[in-house]
Structure formats: structure tokens, C-alpha cells
Design a protein around this motif. Structure first.
Motif, PDB file in Angstrom:
ATOM      1  N   UNK A   1       2.235  -7.030  -6.100  1.00  0.00           N
ATOM      2  CA  UNK A   1       2.594  -7.898  -4.961  1.00  0.00           C
ATOM      3  C   UNK A   1       4.097  -8.143  -4.805  1.00  0.00           C
ATOM      4  N   UNK A   2       4.858  -8.119  -5.898  1.00  0.00           N
ATOM      5  CA  UNK A   2       6.281  -8.464  -5.826  1.00  0.00           C
ATOM      6  C   UNK A   2       7.196  -7.241  -5.863  1.00  0.00           C
ATOM      7  N   UNK A   3       6.676  -6.107  -5.475  1.00  0.00           N
ATOM      8  CA  UNK A   3       7.473  -4.875  -5.516  1.00  0.00           C
ATOM      9  C   UNK A   3       8.494  -4.891  -4.370  1.00  0.00           C
ATOM     10  N   UNK A   4       9.783  -4.983  -4.728  1.00  0.00           N
ATOM     11  CA  UNK A   4      10.827  -5.095  -3.701  1.00  0.00           C
ATOM     12  C   UNK A   4      10.981  -3.800  -2.902  1.00  0.00           C
TER      13      UNK A   4
ATOM     14  N   UNK B   1       2.391   1.312   7.066  1.00  0.00           N
ATOM     15  CA  UNK B   1       2.034  -0.070   6.737  1.00  0.00           C
ATOM     16  C   UNK B   1       0.762  -0.142   5.896  1.00  0.00           C
ATOM     17  N   UNK B   2      -0.207   0.712   6.214  1.00  0.00           N
ATOM     18  CA  UNK B   2      -1.451   0.734   5.434  1.00  0.00           C
ATOM     19  C   UNK B   2      -1.165   1.125   3.987  1.00  0.00           C
ATOM     20  N   UNK B   3      -0.308   2.135   3.797  1.00  0.00           N
ATOM     21  CA  UNK B   3       0.053   2.558   2.437  1.00  0.00           C
ATOM     22  C   UNK B   3       0.820   1.461   1.710  1.00  0.00           C
ATOM     23  N   UNK B   4       1.694   0.765   2.415  1.00  0.00           N
ATOM     24  CA  UNK B   4       2.459  -0.333   1.809  1.00  0.00           C
ATOM     25  C   UNK B   4       1.528  -1.458   1.373  1.00  0.00           C
ATOM     26  N   UNK B   5       0.542  -1.771   2.202  1.00  0.00           N
ATOM     27  CA  UNK B   5      -0.413  -2.821   1.838  1.00  0.00           C
ATOM     28  C   UNK B   5      -1.195  -2.441   0.583  1.00  0.00           C
ATOM     29  N   UNK B   6      -1.573  -1.164   0.470  1.00  0.00           N
ATOM     30  CA  UNK B   6      -2.283  -0.722  -0.741  1.00  0.00           C
ATOM     31  C   UNK B   6      -1.379  -0.834  -1.963  1.00  0.00           C
ATOM     32  N   UNK B   7      -0.106  -0.502  -1.779  1.00  0.00           N
ATOM     33  CA  UNK B   7       0.844  -0.610  -2.899  1.00  0.00           C
ATOM     34  C   UNK B   7       1.043  -2.067  -3.297  1.00  0.00           C
ATOM     35  N   UNK B   8       1.149  -2.950  -2.313  1.00  0.00           N
ATOM     36  CA  UNK B   8       1.371  -4.366  -2.624  1.00  0.00           C
ATOM     37  C   UNK B   8       0.135  -5.012  -3.239  1.00  0.00           C
TER      38      UNK B   8
END
Length: 402
Positions: A187-190, A176-183
Motif C-alpha cells: 500500500x505504501x509503495x511510492x 490504473x488497474x495494474x497500479x491498484x493490484x500493486x498497491x
């Protein structure tokens, strides 16, 4: 054709030069004390042209000679760069072939002489993914740390890979931490939403799973069949959290009808209601499913039969009346006949029970049907027939064990 044009042009130039020289009768005096020289003006012009050409040739030779070391270095660098990019291609092919050790080795070769940040990032991503696939987690983390030194525009791929690796390792918080950094970068990365959906399912957060499923479905980033599987998984997780049958009933009213009619979910709901000792409502749900041709399955009929002895007499009679309509469309459903036989037995309707059980046994002899017939004949005082069915049950059990 070009050769002909060039020859024609040269001859035309020669003719023009010849004509010009006949028209020009002047001369030039070159004076260098104590010498004095008179030369044709045309010859002087020709000498100047030849001198310029010679000077250019000499300067060109000097320039080439002076630049030879740099040219050799450039050539060597180009050769190494070509080898590095060949290694990068080999690493990619080896990775998709599943040859992860070779992929990691070739990716490291590619990094030795590669200067482009994009190619270095790709090599590190391949190396990290390959190291992770072979279980070399320390090396994998080292490659990921090296990615941190690359430009920010290349960090999205690094965070997405980190999220995938953390998810594979069942590290939900790290993913989840990595996903938050990616987003934060996109922000709209599906694809980040799809990864988060899997993480929320792993964390057993059904409400978040349902919300993300609908969001991805609207964005056409999830197939309807996939969305249904995620919904069913979320509903199953919600179901395990209920501690009273009233909660289950209220929850069922909120579920879309299409999902509520899924046989797998119906079976799970029935199991939960049985655990909560709401047997009559569990039987009601089974009856609704069995009344629908698209929903009805032998497994649901088996579950209804197993509930028979726990139901209230009124519910048993209600189910038996409904079941007569089911048999009109499925007269050879041996599991349904077995369930009805059990309902009749527990209601002490011995004649109906015998007819249902014998009909089930004639279509498909089963251990359960023979055991129930043995119990029925025992209860009605027919010991010899009971013994026959006990013997048949034993034969079927032994055959199944083999």
C-alpha cells in the motif's frame, strides 16, 4: 608448523603404543573346531583395527560406485544452472545496453534450466520489457502471463512492470488497474504513486494530480522542481475547463502565490482570458508580471502590446502610467517600448507613440516596430515617412524568411 606438530604427535603415539604393548603380556585363544590358535592380545587388537579400516574402505568404495549416476546428474545440473545464471547476467547487461533482442534471447536461455522462482521472475521481467521495447507485444503479453504462475510474493514486480508498459502505450485504465493490484500488495509503495501521478495527468484529472503531488512531496519521493512542473501542468488543465472569467478570477485566488507568478502560467491565463474576452483583466495580470523583475519576460511584453487595441481607454492610460516605472529599471527593453507605443497609438497619443516606437526600433529593429511606425505616419498624414517604414518592414520580413 602443522606438519611438525603432526609428526611429533605420531611419534608420541607410537611410543605410547610400544610402552602399552610391553606392559600387556596376555594372549587370546581363537578356537574354530578342529583348530585352536593362540595369538598375542596386542596382535589381536591390531588385527581388529585393520579389519575395521578395510571394512570401511570397502563400504566407501561401494557407496561411491552406487552414487555415481546421481553424482553425474548433479554435476550436469550444476553445469546447466551455472550456464543459466550466466545467461541471466548477460540478459541484464544487454538490456541496460539497449540491446533488447539479445536481452530477450539470453533471458529465455536463463529460464530453460533455472529452478529458483526469483531468478525465473527476473528473466521473465527482462524478456517482457525487452519484447515490449522491440514492439513484439504478443510475446510481451505471453511473458507477463507466465509471471502469473509464480508465487504471490513475486507478483508486485509483475504488476509494476505491467503498469509501466500500459502507461507507455497510453492505456490509462489498464495502467490504473495494474497500479491498484500493486498497491494491494504494497500500500505504501511510492513508485506506484509516481506512476499513478503520470496516469492521472494523462487522464486530465488535475485535482488528483495536485493531491498526489503533495503526497509525494511530503514523502520526499518527488523533487520540488518536479512537483512544480506537475502543479503547473495540473493548473493548465484546470484552466481549460473554465467557461467564464469569474471562474478564472476565483481560481486564481486559490493558487499559491509562487505558482501564480510563473511566466508560463501567466501567459496561459492571459490566453484563456482573451478567449473569454476579458481583455482588461488579462492586461492587469500582464502588468503585475511586468512590474516584477523576476517575472518580466519579453514574451509577456509582446502579449501586452498585442492586447492594446482591445483594451478600454481607462486601462490603456493606467498601463501607460505604470509603464513609466517599469522603464526606469528596464530602459532598453525594446519589447516593452513597442508595447507602450501600441498603447499610445490606440489612445491616439501620436507623439508618445512615435517616441516609444522609435526608441524600440533604435535598440532592436523589428518588423512590428516598423509596421507600427508606418501606420502612425499614415494616420498623421506623413506618407513619405510611412512609405520608408513600410519598405523597411518588407526588408526585415524578407530577411527573416531567408
Amino acid at each position: 608448523m602443522k606438519f611438525v606438530i603432526w609428526i611429533t604427535g605420531l611419534f608420541a603415539l607410537a611410543v605410547l603404543v610400544g610402552l602399552a604393548s610391553t606392559l600387556n603380556t596376555g594372549y587370546a585363544i581363537l578356537f574354530l573346531p578342529p583348530w585352536r590358535m593362540e595369538v598375542s592380545f596386542n596382535l589381536l587388537l591390531l588385527g581388529i583395527v585393520v579389519l575395521i579400516v578395510l571394512a570401511y574402505a570397502v563400504m566407501r568404495v561401494i557407496s561411491i560406485t552406487a552414487g555415481l549416476p546421481a553424482e553425474v546428474k548433479r554435476f550436469q545440473r550444476q553445469k546447466k544452472l551455472k550456464a543459466a545464471r550466466h545467461a541471466l547476467r548477460e540478459a541484464g547487461i544487454a538490456f541496460f545496453e539497449g540491446r533488447f533482442q539479445k536481452a530477450e534471447r539470453e533471458a529465455l536461455k536463463a529460464m530453460e534450466d533455472e529452478y529458483a522462482a526469483e531468478n525465473r521472475a527476473l528473466a521473465l521481467l527482462l524478456a517482457a520489457r525487452s519484447a515490449g521495447a522491440t514492439g513484439a507485444l504478443d510475446k510481451r503479453d505471453q511473458y507477463l502471463q507466465q509471471l502469473d504462475t509464480l508465487p504471490e510474493r513475486l507478483q508486485l514486480a509483475r504488476h509494476m512492470l505491467d503498469a509501466e508498459l500500459k502507461l507507455e502505450a497510453k492505456d490509462a485504465l489498464g495502467a490504473l488497474a495494474a497500479i491498484e493490484r500493486a498497491r494491494a500488495l504494497s500500500p505504501n509503495l511510492t513508485n506506484a504513486l509516481r506512476l499513478e501521478l503520470k496516469v492521472r495527468l494523462l487522464q486530465r484529472q488535475p485535482d488528483a494530480v495536485l493531491a498526489l503531488t503533495e503526497k509525494l512531496l511530503k514523502a520526499e519521493a518527488l523533487e520540488p522542481s518536479q512537483a512544480r512542473r506537475y502543479r503547473l501542468a495540473a493548473y493548465s488543465q484546470q484552466l481549460t475547463g473554465f467557461v467564464g472569467s469569474r471562474e478564472v478570477r476565483d481560481w486564481l485566488r486559490r493558487i499559491p502565490e509562487a505558482e501564480r507568478r510563473n511566466p508560463v502560467l501567466v501567459s496561459e491565463i492571459v490566453s484563456r482570458l482573451i478567449a473569454l474576452e476579458d481583455f482588461d483583466y488579462a492586461a492587469t495580470l500582464l502588468a503585475e508580471a511586468l512590474a516584477d523583475e523576476d517575472q518580466a519576460t519579453p514574451e509577456l511584453a509582446r502579449e501586452l502590446g498585442q492586447l492594446a487595441e482591445r483594451l478600454s481607454p481607462e486601462k490603456r492610460l493606467e498601463l501607460m502610467r505604470s509603464a513609466e516605472d517599469w522603464l526606469k529599471t528596464r530602459p532598453r527593453d525594446y519589447m516593452l517600448l513597442l508595447a507602450l507605443g501600441r498603447l499610445a497609438m490606440n489612445q491616439q497619443l501620436w507623439g508618445k507613440a512615435q517616441s516609444y516606437l522609435e526608441a524600440s526600433n533604435s535598440i532592436e529593429p523589428t518588423l512590428c516596430a516598423n509596421a507600427e511606425l508606418a501606420r502612425l505616419f499614415e494616420a498623421t498624414g506623413k506618407e513619405e515617412q510611412a512609405a520608408q517604414h513600410y519598405h523597411r518592414s518588407l526588408e526585415l520580413a524578407l530577411a527573416k524568411g531567408d
